[in-house]
Design an enzyme around this catalytic site. Structure first.
Site, PDB file in Angstrom:
ATOM      1  N   HIS A 599       0.861  -1.179   0.000  1.00 28.37           N
ATOM      2  CA  HIS A 599       0.000   0.000   0.000  1.00 28.37           C
ATOM      3  C   HIS A 599       0.903   1.237   0.000  1.00 28.37           C
ATOM      4  CE1 HIS A 599      -2.877   2.962   1.662  1.00 28.37           C
ATOM      5  NE2 HIS A 599      -3.853   2.115   1.353  1.00 28.37           N
ATOM      6  N   ASP A 675       3.011  -4.749   8.098  1.00 27.92           N
ATOM      7  CA  ASP A 675       1.742  -4.029   7.942  1.00 27.92           C
ATOM      8  C   ASP A 675       0.615  -5.065   8.051  1.00 27.92           C
ATOM      9  OD1 ASP A 675      -0.556  -2.784   7.082  1.00 27.92           O
ATOM     10  OD2 ASP A 675       0.257  -2.077   5.178  1.00 27.92           O
ATOM     11  N   GLN A 678      -4.617  -5.604   6.815  1.00 31.91           N
ATOM     12  CA  GLN A 678      -5.563  -6.521   6.178  1.00 31.91           C
ATOM     13  C   GLN A 678      -5.586  -7.897   6.832  1.00 31.91           C
ATOM     14  OE1 GLN A 678      -7.693  -5.531   3.992  1.00 31.91           O
ATOM     15  NE2 GLN A 678      -6.809  -3.506   3.703  1.00 31.91           N
ATOM     16  N   LYS A 701     -10.509  -0.994  10.130  1.00 30.04           N
ATOM     17  CA  LYS A 701     -10.626  -2.185   9.293  1.00 30.04           C
ATOM     18  C   LYS A 701     -10.959  -3.438  10.117  1.00 30.04           C
ATOM     19  CE  LYS A 701      -7.167  -0.425   5.998  1.00 30.04           C
ATOM     20  NZ  LYS A 701      -8.024  -0.027   4.883  1.00 30.04           N
ATOM     21  N   CYS A 839      -4.779   2.383  -3.814  1.00 32.54           N
ATOM     22  CA  CYS A 839      -3.560   2.923  -3.176  1.00 32.54           C
ATOM     23  C   CYS A 839      -2.369   1.990  -3.367  1.00 32.54           C
ATOM     24  CB  CYS A 839      -3.794   3.178  -1.680  1.00 32.54           C
ATOM     25  SG  CYS A 839      -4.972   4.478  -1.346  1.00 32.54           S
TER      26      CYS A 839
END
Length: 879
Positions: A599, A675, A678, A701, A839
């Site tokens: 991202h 990261d 997700q 999220k 993104c």
């Protein structure tokens, strides 16, 4: 104006046999007499409940009178139910329901007097003895006469000399005499409905033959044929006709708010039941009550399930029971018509010219079982709270199923209170329209109920409502349908915590998820009960706020297996990455390795370090869209200080091998940032097991509030990016001593309610179990990918193995732009997906996708039905 079809505007009646006819001649050979019908010319038999009602109203007014076995009802216009009652081929009177007074009245007609005059024992006003007739000059008919003694308002028989008539008494104690005629008592044959059928047998055979011929003529226009069966009288007749024509398949769409009698009736037939597509009760909380001029429920509960069903069936001919006389909307119905909502379906309407009379006679002739609700007083069979239902029928619902009616009454009352609408919204059934029709506007004007310029009810604080006692009722059982999956995962129960899902299919969870009620309640609780800054005082509100905020950190740390590290609350993943980028001590020549999957938030902060002489190496992917670890091993060098990699791609859904990457980093003395934006919402995460140095993710999220996020650190190895109040233990003239733990990195007043609610979101997910979430979402993802790959022209970008992916699925449709697909899904199917670069523009360039992709991203509250609806909608777009 709609061109009026060749309606049957006349009722034929055999004077010899005293039976209604559906054509001009009786089987006895007699020529029929004619009776002009009233618009909309719909004619139906009076069934058990109708006859009992008519008889009770007449006897209440006139005493025990004789009624024939055969009564017909001609629907007419009015504020609610208004039927002309026909007996012996003449008008007997009008059966009317007053939606304001909530009662029935029966107005006797002059033409019906000869059949009851000999048995009437009361309800007669004699002009000579009951009125001041001497003041009247000329003829009596049409005059308003003063009554000599009080008489309750209503319709009465009137006697004047040797003539009889009818009159209406108003509140002023005057009677208006309609007309007076010579009345000769008549006694006619009293046949039953079996004899009516016998006399119409030849006509019924002709109707049947024509309908079957029409079905046969078109049933092969498409590869397959079926019957749309609703459980009503028309579809029952259609099912019989279609079977005789050779159509073998039939389906019923269970909306979830059907009468239980209808569902039981359907189950007795050889009909496929399509389970409900959406939850009406969840949707109505968001969309408000459906109305005759805003039937949003049909799309959710009928059209969407039909779309899924047809996607499996394919192009088909559907035999349906629509008729001209049902509504003006159907008055232009042709023999065949393309379903405007679905190109796969061609509809045949072989009984479009039948009235309800013909339908009932056919059903009785064929000795077919009929939905029992008709005999109980309902004219229209559908959802039990359909806005198209009459208020008179709703009163019947209150008798048949008081628990159903109470639940709907309670909702309407709540909605009216919420919107500032008057009591009449519920009490008169005005919820049935967004914009009131002329007849209801007149009533509102007469009764002082205010209406807006757009004909909606006037709302506002000036409305005084009568507060009702809460309805104490048993919670109704869930309608038929799969509540739990084979995994034991109760998605139906989960969805109840997300009222926003009611009337939309939300497949944009990779962008942001919805928050369940407990998370929202936590925010409201903070604002209402203990809003105070943290760590800045000793009063009780500060103490409560500080303790809950601290506890939220503990909850989140436990959720990701990071109790041994430091859990810092941020605004989002982006801020967490920037805090690491700005908090590490960089030297010129240092290198950072990241991947092409990232991202922009996990790329741009590293690129910005070029001002300090730091270089960024970007590695590519292998054939499974996973980072190429061989390339990673090659690119890592002594100058490499950090590897930054996503746990799961927000474009391709690929789950990266972060543990293997961590091992490579440790072997080379390199720090690792993961990261997890997700990953955290969709799979079990244990940062200790991964053995990363930094782990970042966003609250919005993972069911939490927007503006919340987490930076987890194995050790407090970076300098705080923000300085100020709240992050210091003490400040002197020369410097300051920072706080320890997470406080060191949270300068200023944080998003306190958001942080507390984020802890609740972690609790919520833990309560469900992330293993269960992972397994459930994997089932949906597998189906989505498998079905998408079977659609011609659709390209799916996804890892092959289920264990290597989460529920983020990117795809493109040949000949369509991604934004066009997303827009069409939104406008035509209420499906929300993302389109474009997501993104991740460097990744799109790497894959050669100049306009990006369409992305459907699954959340724990999505259903298999929603996946099937997406598939069906894409198939429809592709054509």
């Amino acid at each position: 104006m709609i061109n009026e079809p060749p309606f049957k505007k006349i009722l034929y009646w055999c004077p010899k046999c005293n039976v209604p006819l559906i054509d001009k001649r009786c089987s006895c050979g007699s020529e029929a007499k004619k009776l002009n019908l009233l618009i909309p010319y719909e004619l139906r038999p009076a069934l058990s409940a109708d006859v009992a009602l008519i008889k009770s109203l007449i006897e209440e007014k006139f005493g025990p009178v004789f009624l024939s076995k055969v009564l017909l009802l001609n629907k007419t216009g009015g504020a609610d139910r208004a039927d002309l009652v026909i007996m012996n081929g003449e008008r007997l009177g009008w059966l009317i329901f007053d939606p304001i007074e909530r009662k029935y009245v029966f107005d006797i007609a002059v033409e019906g007097l000869p059949f009851i005059i000999n048995t009437v024992t009361k309800g007669i006003i004699d002009i000579y003895t009951h009125t001041d007739y001497a003041k009247a000059k000329g003829r009596i008919g049409g005059k308003r006469l003063d009554l000599l003694s009080p008489v309750p308002p209503g319709t009465y028989m009137v006697k004047y000399k040797h003539r009889f008539g009818t009159g209406i008494v108003k509140e002023d104690n005057k009677i208006k005499v309609k007309e007076l005629v010579e009345v000769v008592p008549q006694k006619l044959p009293n046949p039953d409905w079996d004899q009516v059928i016998q006399k119409n047998r030849n006509h019924l055979k002709k109707l049947e033959h024509a309908a079957i011929r029409e079905i046969k003529q078109h049933m092969n226009d498409r590869p397959t044929a079926n019957v749309s069966f609703s459980g009503g009288k028309d579809s029952t007749a259609i099912l019989q006709l279609a079977k005789k024509a050779g159509v073998k398949k039939a389906f019923f769409i269970d909306t979830g708010i059907e009468f239980p009698e209808t569902v039981d009736f359907i189950r007795s037939k050889d009909v496929e039941i399509i389970q409900k597509g959406g939850d009406f009760w969840q949707a109505v909380e968001r969309a408000g009550p459906p109305a005759k001029d805003n039937r949003w429920c049909c799309k959710l509960l009928k059209l969407h399930p039909l779309k899924i069903y047809l996607s499996d069936v394919g192009s088909c001919v559907t035999v349906q029971g629509n008729r001209w006389y049902e509504s003006w909307n159907r008055a232009s119905l042709e023999e065949t018509s393309q379903n405007p909502a679905n190109p796969l379906q061609l509809n045949i309407s072989p009984i479009r010219s039948w009235r309800a009379l013909e339908v009932y006679l056919y059903l009785w002739w064929q000795k077919l079982e009929i939905n029992p609700l008709y005999e109980k007083g309902l004219e229209r069979i559908g959802c039990y709270l359909c806005p198209a239902m009459l208020e008179s029928e709703y009163e019947t619902l209150r008798q048949l199923h008081p628990d159903y009616a109470e639940r709907w009454d309670e909702f309407i009352d709540m909605w009216a209170d919420k919107k500032g609408l008057p009591d009449e919204f519920l009490n008169w059934g005005l919820w049935r329209w967004r914009g009131l029709p002329p007849k209801m506007r007149v009533i509102c004007k007469e009764r002082g109920v205010l209406v807006n310029y757009d004909y909606s009810l006037k709302a506002g604080p000036q409305i005084k409502r009568t507060k009702k006692q809460p309805v104490v009722k048993e919670i109704l059982p869930e309608p038929s349908g799969d509540k739990k999956t084979d995994l034991g995962y109760d998605v139906s129960a989960i969805r109840k915590d997300f009222p926003i899902l009611g009337d939309v299919v939300y497949l944009d969870n990779a962008a942001t998820s919805f928050s369940p009620e407990p998370v929202i309640d936590a925010i409201i609780d903070f604002e209402h009960n203990y809003r105070a800054n943290i760590g800045r005082g000793v009063h009780r509100l500060t103490q409560i706020s500080s303790q809950k905020y601290w506890h939220a950190h503990e909850k989140v740390a436990t959720f990701i297996g990071g109790e041994s590290g430091i859990t810092v609350f941020t605004k989002n993943t982006t801020e967490g990455i920037n805090m690491v980028a700005g908090g590490i001590s960089w030297n010129q020549g240092d290198r950072i390795v990241t991947t092409i999957l990232e991202h922009h938030s996990n790329l741009l902060p590293w690129r910005a370090l070029s001002k300090k002489g730091v270089f960024v190496d970007v590695i590519g992917l292998n054939s499974s869209y996973s980072p190429d670890l061989s390339e990673l091993k090659k690119v890592i060098c002594p100058q490499t200080k950090l590897v930054a990699v996503t746990y799961a791609s927000n474009v391709l859904g690929v789950v990266t091998p972060v543990k293997e990457i961590a091992e490579i980093c440790h072997e080379n003395g390199v720090m690792l940032l993961v990261d997890g934006a997700q990953a955290v919402p969709h799979m079990p995460v244990n940062v200790t097991d991964i053995s990363c140095d930094f782990f970042v993710f966003s609250g919005h999220k993972m069911l939490g509030p927007t503006g919340t996020g987490v930076l987890w650190m194995k050790e407090a190895s970076i300098e705080p990016l923000f300085l100020g109040g709240g992050m210091v233990e003490s400040v002197t003239g020369e410097g300051f001593t920072p706080e320890s733990g997470y406080k060191k990195y949270e300068a200023g007043t944080p998003n306190i309610s958001g942080g507390i609610a984020l802890g609740v979101a972690a609790d919520y997910l833990s309560g469900i179990g992330m293993d269960a979430v992972r397994e459930y979402e994997e089932t949906l993802t597998n189906r989505l990918i498998e079905r998408l790959k079977k659609i011609p022209g659709v390209t799916v970008y996804s890892p092959g193995r289920p264990e290597d992916r989460i529920g983020v699925v990117s795809f493109n449709v040949e000949g369509f732009r991604p934004h066009g697909i997303a827009q069409e899904l939104d406008e035509n199917a209420d499906i929300m997906v993302r389109s474009g670069y997501h993104c991740c523009q460097p990744l799109m360039e790497y894959l050669g996708l100049k306009e990006g992709t369409v992305r459907a991203s699954i959340g724990l509250y999505n259903t298999m039905h929603e996946i099937d609806l997406l598939i069906a909608s894409i198939e429809e777009i592709v054509g």
